[in-house]
Design a protein around this motif. Structure first.
Motif, mmCIF file in Angstrom:
data_model
loop_
_atom_site.group_PDB
_atom_site.id
_atom_site.type_symbol
_atom_site.label_atom_id
_atom_site.label_comp_id
_atom_site.label_asym_id
_atom_site.label_seq_id
_atom_site.Cartn_x
_atom_site.Cartn_y
_atom_site.Cartn_z
ATOM 1 N N ALA A 51 26.448 62.417 77.391
ATOM 2 C CA ALA A 51 25.508 62.581 76.285
ATOM 3 C C ALA A 51 25.628 61.447 75.278
ATOM 4 C CB ALA A 51 25.764 63.923 75.591
ATOM 5 N N VAL A 52 24.578 61.318 74.470
ATOM 6 C CA VAL A 52 24.570 60.414 73.324
ATOM 7 C C VAL A 52 24.209 61.247 72.100
ATOM 8 C CG1 VAL A 52 23.947 58.377 74.669
ATOM 9 C CG2 VAL A 52 22.124 59.770 73.654
ATOM 10 N N TYR A 53 24.561 60.738 70.936
ATOM 11 C CA TYR A 53 24.163 61.459 69.729
ATOM 12 C C TYR A 53 22.766 61.016 69.297
ATOM 13 C CZ TYR A 53 25.488 57.440 66.737
ATOM 14 O OH TYR A 53 25.590 56.218 66.137
ATOM 15 N N GLY A 54 22.107 61.899 68.566
ATOM 16 C CA GLY A 54 20.782 61.601 68.033
ATOM 17 C C GLY A 54 20.790 61.581 66.524
ATOM 18 N N ASN A 55 19.637 61.349 65.942
ATOM 19 C CA ASN A 55 19.548 61.176 64.495
ATOM 20 C C ASN A 55 19.884 62.442 63.706
ATOM 21 O OD1 ASN A 55 16.828 61.606 65.808
ATOM 22 N ND2 ASN A 55 16.277 62.093 63.701
ATOM 23 N N ILE A 56 19.797 63.630 64.304
ATOM 24 C CA ILE A 56 20.147 64.847 63.560
ATOM 25 C C ILE A 56 21.613 65.249 63.764
ATOM 26 C CG2 ILE A 56 17.778 65.720 63.632
ATOM 27 C CD1 ILE A 56 19.991 67.877 65.500
ATOM 28 N N ASP A 57 22.308 64.576 64.665
ATOM 29 C CA ASP A 57 23.681 64.962 64.985
ATOM 30 C C ASP A 57 24.661 64.508 63.904
ATOM 31 O OD1 ASP A 57 23.166 66.352 67.402
ATOM 32 O OD2 ASP A 57 22.874 64.438 68.416
ATOM 33 N N ASP A 58 25.597 65.394 63.589
ATOM 34 C CA ASP A 58 26.542 65.148 62.497
ATOM 35 C C ASP A 58 27.707 64.255 62.936
ATOM 36 O OD1 ASP A 58 28.283 66.759 63.987
ATOM 37 O OD2 ASP A 58 28.124 68.476 62.625
ATOM 38 N N HIS A 59 28.653 64.051 62.017
ATOM 39 C CA HIS A 59 29.782 63.151 62.270
ATOM 40 C C HIS A 59 30.655 63.643 63.419
ATOM 41 C CE1 HIS A 59 31.665 66.191 59.718
ATOM 42 N NE2 HIS A 59 32.832 65.749 60.157
ATOM 43 N N LEU A 60 30.755 64.932 63.636
ATOM 44 C CA LEU A 60 31.556 65.450 64.755
ATOM 45 C C LEU A 60 30.928 65.049 66.087
ATOM 46 C CD1 LEU A 60 32.366 69.044 63.432
ATOM 47 C CD2 LEU A 60 33.903 67.073 63.526
ATOM 48 N N MET A 61 29.627 65.184 66.186
ATOM 49 C CA MET A 61 28.915 64.793 67.400
ATOM 50 C C MET A 61 29.007 63.284 67.604
ATOM 51 S SD MET A 61 27.469 67.034 69.372
ATOM 52 C CE MET A 61 26.839 68.291 68.306
ATOM 53 N N ARG A 62 28.934 62.536 66.505
ATOM 54 C CA ARG A 62 28.979 61.073 66.589
ATOM 55 C C ARG A 62 30.379 60.573 66.938
ATOM 56 N NH1 ARG A 62 24.320 58.721 62.993
ATOM 57 N NH2 ARG A 62 22.941 60.523 63.051
ATOM 58 N N THR A 63 31.383 61.404 66.680
ATOM 59 C CA THR A 63 32.750 61.062 67.088
ATOM 60 C C THR A 63 32.930 61.294 68.582
ATOM 61 O OG1 THR A 63 33.577 61.659 64.912
ATOM 62 C CG2 THR A 63 35.185 61.591 66.675
ATOM 63 N N GLU A 64 32.300 62.334 69.090
ATOM 64 C CA GLU A 64 32.463 62.680 70.507
ATOM 65 C C GLU A 64 31.578 61.867 71.443
ATOM 66 O OE1 GLU A 64 32.658 66.482 73.529
ATOM 67 O OE2 GLU A 64 32.764 66.816 71.381
ATOM 68 N N PHE A 65 30.371 61.509 70.984
ATOM 69 C CA PHE A 65 29.413 60.832 71.853
ATOM 70 C C PHE A 65 28.965 59.513 71.249
ATOM 71 C CE2 PHE A 65 28.823 65.415 72.640
ATOM 72 C CZ PHE A 65 29.222 65.440 73.979
ATOM 73 N N PRO A 66 28.617 58.520 72.100
ATOM 74 C CA PRO A 66 28.164 57.221 71.597
ATOM 75 C C PRO A 66 26.675 57.216 71.275
ATOM 76 C CG PRO A 66 28.238 57.166 73.989
ATOM 77 C CD PRO A 66 28.764 58.520 73.571
#
Length: 164
Positions: A51-66
């Protein structure tokens, strides 16, 4: 051969309709705007997730996914990002790199509009699975599934879930 389920824009929503198709896949790919770790954890209990993070994803999601995920599966090069545009209208952030080194399969989400387009200019297949969640302007929730066998992408299916 790998059976792939492609999702995007779940916006924290996952249900039995989606999970039925998750169980049939070898891998699940998510093109961003996942929304919550609950969605991630639910999928990961059943199948491997890329997975990748999207514009609504928070810092936790952005830490886990590129922001961008590039890999090769079988003999197919893949690039997944959330905001990517589409042939002749690619996002400015990726346009130059995409032209220099196009993958065989380019995947994005964000628009909530399902599109599968062959880009003749860059010789790549572009996929956007639409939106699997209930948040947004789309009327029908959609996902894609397909198979990758060596260098071939085949058996593409558009799956329409219940109306949002």
């Amino acid at each position: 051969m790998k059976k792939i389920l492609l999702l995007s824009d779940t916006h924290s929503y996952i249900d039995d309709q989606i999970l039925k198709f998750v169980k049939l896949a070898d891998e699940v790919w998510h093109a961003g705007d996942i929304g919550s770790l609950e969605v991630v954890d639910t999928i990961k209990k059943l199948k491997p997730l890329r997975a990748v993070y999207g514009n609504i994803d928070d810092h936790l999601m952005r830490t886990e996914f590129p922001l961008d995920l590039k890999f090769t599966i079988e003999n197919v090069t893949v690039w997944i990002t959330h905001i990517g545009g589409y042939p002749n209208r690619y996002d400015f952030r990726i346009k130059e790199e995409l032209a220099k080194n196009p993958p065989k399969l380019f995947i994005c989400g964000h628009s909530h509009i399902l599109k599968v387009i062959y880009d003749k200019k860059l010789n790549l297949l572009h996929m956007n699975p639409g939106a699997a969640g209930k948040h947004g302007f789309h009327k029908v929730r959609t996902i894609l599934r397909f198979e990758i066998n060596e260098e071939n992408i085949s058996n593409l299916e558009i799956i329409e879930l219940e109306n949002r």
